[in-house]
Design a protein around this motif. Structure first.
Motif, PDB file in Angstrom:
ATOM      1  N   PHE A  11       0.816  -1.216   0.000  1.00 22.09           N
ATOM      2  CA  PHE A  11       0.000   0.000   0.000  1.00 22.09           C
ATOM      3  C   PHE A  11       0.852   1.270   0.000  1.00 22.09           C
ATOM      4  CE2 PHE A  11      -3.687  -2.324   2.351  1.00 22.09           C
ATOM      5  CZ  PHE A  11      -3.940  -3.056   1.207  1.00 22.09           C
ATOM      6  N   LEU A  12       1.944   1.251   0.763  1.00 25.81           N
ATOM      7  CA  LEU A  12       2.745   2.472   0.908  1.00 25.81           C
ATOM      8  C   LEU A  12       3.845   2.607  -0.133  1.00 25.81           C
ATOM      9  CD1 LEU A  12       3.214   2.747   4.788  1.00 25.81           C
ATOM     10  CD2 LEU A  12       1.431   3.740   3.349  1.00 25.81           C
ATOM     11  N   LEU A  13       4.402   1.454  -0.588  1.00 25.47           N
ATOM     12  CA  LEU A  13       5.625   1.545  -1.372  1.00 25.47           C
ATOM     13  C   LEU A  13       5.586   0.856  -2.726  1.00 25.47           C
ATOM     14  CD1 LEU A  13       8.201   0.932   1.514  1.00 25.47           C
ATOM     15  CD2 LEU A  13       7.621   3.119   0.441  1.00 25.47           C
ATOM     16  N   TYR A  14       5.161  -0.412  -2.776  1.00 28.39           N
ATOM     17  CA  TYR A  14       5.367  -1.164  -4.010  1.00 28.39           C
ATOM     18  C   TYR A  14       4.276  -2.203  -4.219  1.00 28.39           C
ATOM     19  CZ  TYR A  14       7.746  -4.193  -7.418  1.00 28.39           C
ATOM     20  OH  TYR A  14       8.065  -4.952  -8.522  1.00 28.39           O
ATOM     21  N   VAL A  15       3.500  -2.014  -5.270  1.00 30.86           N
ATOM     22  CA  VAL A  15       2.391  -2.916  -5.579  1.00 30.86           C
ATOM     23  C   VAL A  15       2.879  -4.345  -5.817  1.00 30.86           C
ATOM     24  CG1 VAL A  15       0.595  -3.415  -7.292  1.00 30.86           C
ATOM     25  CG2 VAL A  15       0.938  -1.080  -6.489  1.00 30.86           C
ATOM     26  N   GLY A  16       4.101  -4.490  -6.302  1.00 30.05           N
ATOM     27  CA  GLY A  16       4.628  -5.810  -6.644  1.00 30.05           C
ATOM     28  C   GLY A  16       5.074  -6.642  -5.462  1.00 30.05           C
ATOM     29  N   ASP A  17       4.626  -6.314  -4.270  1.00 27.38           N
ATOM     30  CA  ASP A  17       4.998  -7.047  -3.057  1.00 27.38           C
ATOM     31  C   ASP A  17       4.767  -8.548  -3.218  1.00 27.38           C
ATOM     32  OD1 ASP A  17       5.320  -7.298   0.041  1.00 27.38           O
ATOM     33  OD2 ASP A  17       3.396  -8.252  -0.427  1.00 27.38           O
ATOM     34  N   ILE A  18       5.724  -9.351  -2.689  1.00 28.10           N
ATOM     35  CA  ILE A  18       5.608 -10.815  -2.730  1.00 28.10           C
ATOM     36  C   ILE A  18       5.387 -11.395  -1.335  1.00 28.10           C
ATOM     37  CG2 ILE A  18       8.074 -11.333  -2.407  1.00 28.10           C
ATOM     38  CD1 ILE A  18       5.621 -13.092  -4.851  1.00 28.10           C
ATOM     39  N   LEU A  19       5.505 -10.566  -0.291  1.00 22.38           N
ATOM     40  CA  LEU A  19       5.454 -11.073   1.080  1.00 22.38           C
ATOM     41  C   LEU A  19       4.089 -11.660   1.430  1.00 22.38           C
ATOM     42  CD1 LEU A  19       7.393  -8.197   2.906  1.00 22.38           C
ATOM     43  CD2 LEU A  19       8.301 -10.361   2.046  1.00 22.38           C
ATOM     44  N   VAL A  20       3.019 -11.008   0.996  1.00 26.37           N
ATOM     45  CA  VAL A  20       1.677 -11.519   1.289  1.00 26.37           C
ATOM     46  C   VAL A  20       1.483 -12.879   0.639  1.00 26.37           C
ATOM     47  CG1 VAL A  20      -0.798 -11.135   0.975  1.00 26.37           C
ATOM     48  CG2 VAL A  20       0.687  -9.218   1.601  1.00 26.37           C
ATOM     49  N   THR A  21       1.954 -13.024  -0.591  1.00 28.58           N
ATOM     50  CA  THR A  21       1.852 -14.311  -1.291  1.00 28.58           C
ATOM     51  C   THR A  21       2.584 -15.399  -0.523  1.00 28.58           C
ATOM     52  OG1 THR A  21       1.726 -13.177  -3.423  1.00 28.58           O
ATOM     53  CG2 THR A  21       2.334 -15.507  -3.454  1.00 28.58           C
ATOM     54  N   TYR A  22       3.790 -15.099  -0.059  1.00 31.03           N
ATOM     55  CA  TYR A  22       4.558 -16.073   0.704  1.00 31.03           C
ATOM     56  C   TYR A  22       3.827 -16.466   1.989  1.00 31.03           C
ATOM     57  CZ  TYR A  22       8.882 -15.934  -2.038  1.00 31.03           C
ATOM     58  OH  TYR A  22       9.821 -16.084  -3.017  1.00 31.03           O
ATOM     59  N   ALA A  23       3.278 -15.455   2.665  1.00 25.75           N
ATOM     60  CA  ALA A  23       2.614 -15.730   3.938  1.00 25.75           C
ATOM     61  C   ALA A  23       1.363 -16.583   3.750  1.00 25.75           C
ATOM     62  CB  ALA A  23       2.254 -14.412   4.628  1.00 25.75           C
TER      63      ALA A  23
END
Length: 409
Positions: A113-125
């Protein structure tokens, strides 16, 4: 159950994590910089376009998918190590690991939300919760799933492609007007406007794309392979695995190099997203070619690590890898400052040569900073927060502040 002391870490895993993070940033720079959002005509207007396109092809070939595959492998290894440690101490595992994943979801959503739409952390979690269900899976079934799961995105794309042909779809994924508005917002919008765009992009761009590309199957296959590696302690006695590692490296290179040559070319055509008749080639060569080349890289690093001179060189990456979460988040922050409107506003104004040089500069800065930080503290800031929330207890931060009974545990 106490957290694992840093004295009990396997440094080769930190080196591999640092190596993977190098490639992740270089692969992501086309997105961080906004180049991906430009129309082909506007890309051609940027300086050194032809040379930049050649570099972009090389980046696709070398990095695309390979480094997140290594990261996924390491996530599975970490899961296996934590499970083994819990079993050895006869302590609860599922509840603590689930809490760890919930915290990672919160970190990932904040990042997206704050920095980068391409985040992978949620997918990993999210996939980490699924991984828990496979903790009692035997080795043979783990390996079967590792080979089956990468084929599912091919089947999925084939169905989507057929439906697109039957429905006579135009092949346009999104109108250029929308991309132009995104570019304008990131270039000169307020921080609030950028956050709103990020939230919209996360739910209506990023997550649908993860489903469309079958990324979840690809990541989970590497989770399972990493868990298999942890169960069999491959990383603990590398000297005894040298012959096996060489064979795996050769076979993965034989599979991975030609497949990735084809994939890199296909990525320059845009056929995949436009549902062109040749689009199905990309997921076919991706299925085994991308993870194969990622595994080839990992085996190469492991074999080099057995040589004393190379071990010393590669250990430069270990602090960078130990702070992988902090560095991953900081990469997005630095790119936001460089490219977005609340910083220098260079979004969608630089070609591959320049944004790659910026990426390399960020990596050099982070490697140096990681060495400095970990010479004074036990963990990176994000790692410290994650561990403290996971164990529901403030973790000691400064070096040599572990109680002696923990160090000797």
């Amino acid at each position: 159950m106490q957290p694992t002391p840093t004295t009990q870490r396997f440094k080769i895993l930190d080196v591999l994590r640092g190596f993977a993070l190098l490639g992740v940033l270089i692969a992501n720079m086309a997105y961080h910089s906004g180049y991906w959002f430009l129309s082909p005509e506007k890309q051609q207007n940027l300086a050194h376009y032809e040379l930049g396109e050649g570099l972009l092809w090389l980046i696709h070939f070398v990095t695309e998918g390979k480094f997140y595959s290594i990261f996924s492998l390491l996530f599975g290894i970490g899961f296996g190590l934590q499970l083994q440690r819990a079993m050895a101490q006869n302590s609860a595992f599922t509840g603590r690991f689930s809490r760890r994943l919930l915290i990672l979801i919160c970190i990932g959503l904040t990042h997206a939300f704050l920095l980068y739409v391409g985040d992978i952390l949620v997918t990993y979690a999210v996939l980490g919760f699924v991984l828990i269900l496979f903790r009692n899976c035997n080795d043979n079934n783990l390996l079967r799933l590792v080979f089956i799961l990468p084929l599912l995105p091919v089947l999925q794309y084939g169905i989507s492609w057929y439906m697109a042909q039957v429905s006579d779809a135009s092949g346009e994924v999104a109108g250029m007007d929308m991309f132009e508005q995104i570019v304008l917002t990131y270039q000169s919008g307020t921080f609030l406007e950028i956050i709103q765009t990020n939230i919209f992009g996360t739910f209506f761009g990023r997550y649908p794309d993860l489903i469309f590309t079958g990324r979840l199957f690809k990541v989970f296959a590497m989770f399972l392979l990493g868990y298999y590696i942890a169960k069999n302690r491959w990383f603990a006695n590398l000297d005894t695995r040298k012959v096996q590692l060489k064979k795996i490296l050769i076979w993965c290179a034989v599979i991975g190099i030609p497949c990735n040559l084809i994939m890199a070319y296909m990525m320059t055509t845009g056929a995949y997203y436009t549902m062109a008749p040749t689009g199905i080639i990309e997921p076919m060569v991706y299925a085994y070619g991308v993870p194969a080349l990622g595994i080839c890289y990992a085996c190469g690093i492991a074999l080099l690590y057995l040589k004393p001179k190379w071990q010393k060189r590669l250990n430069i990456l270990a602090p960078f890898g130990r702070m992988a979460l902090t560095n991953y988040l900081t990469q997005s922050l630095l790119c936001g400052i460089i490219f977005e409107g609340y910083g220098f506003g260079l979004f969608a104004q630089l070609g591959p040569i320049y944004f790659t040089l910026i990426g390399l500069g960020i990596l050099l800065l982070q490697i140096g900073w990681s060495h400095w930080w970990l010479s004074r503290f036990q963990f990176g800031p994000a790692e410290w927060l994650w561990r403290s929330l996971t164990y529901m207890k403030i973790q000691p931060m400064k070096i040599n502040t572990f109680p002696q009974h923990i160090v000797n545990n």
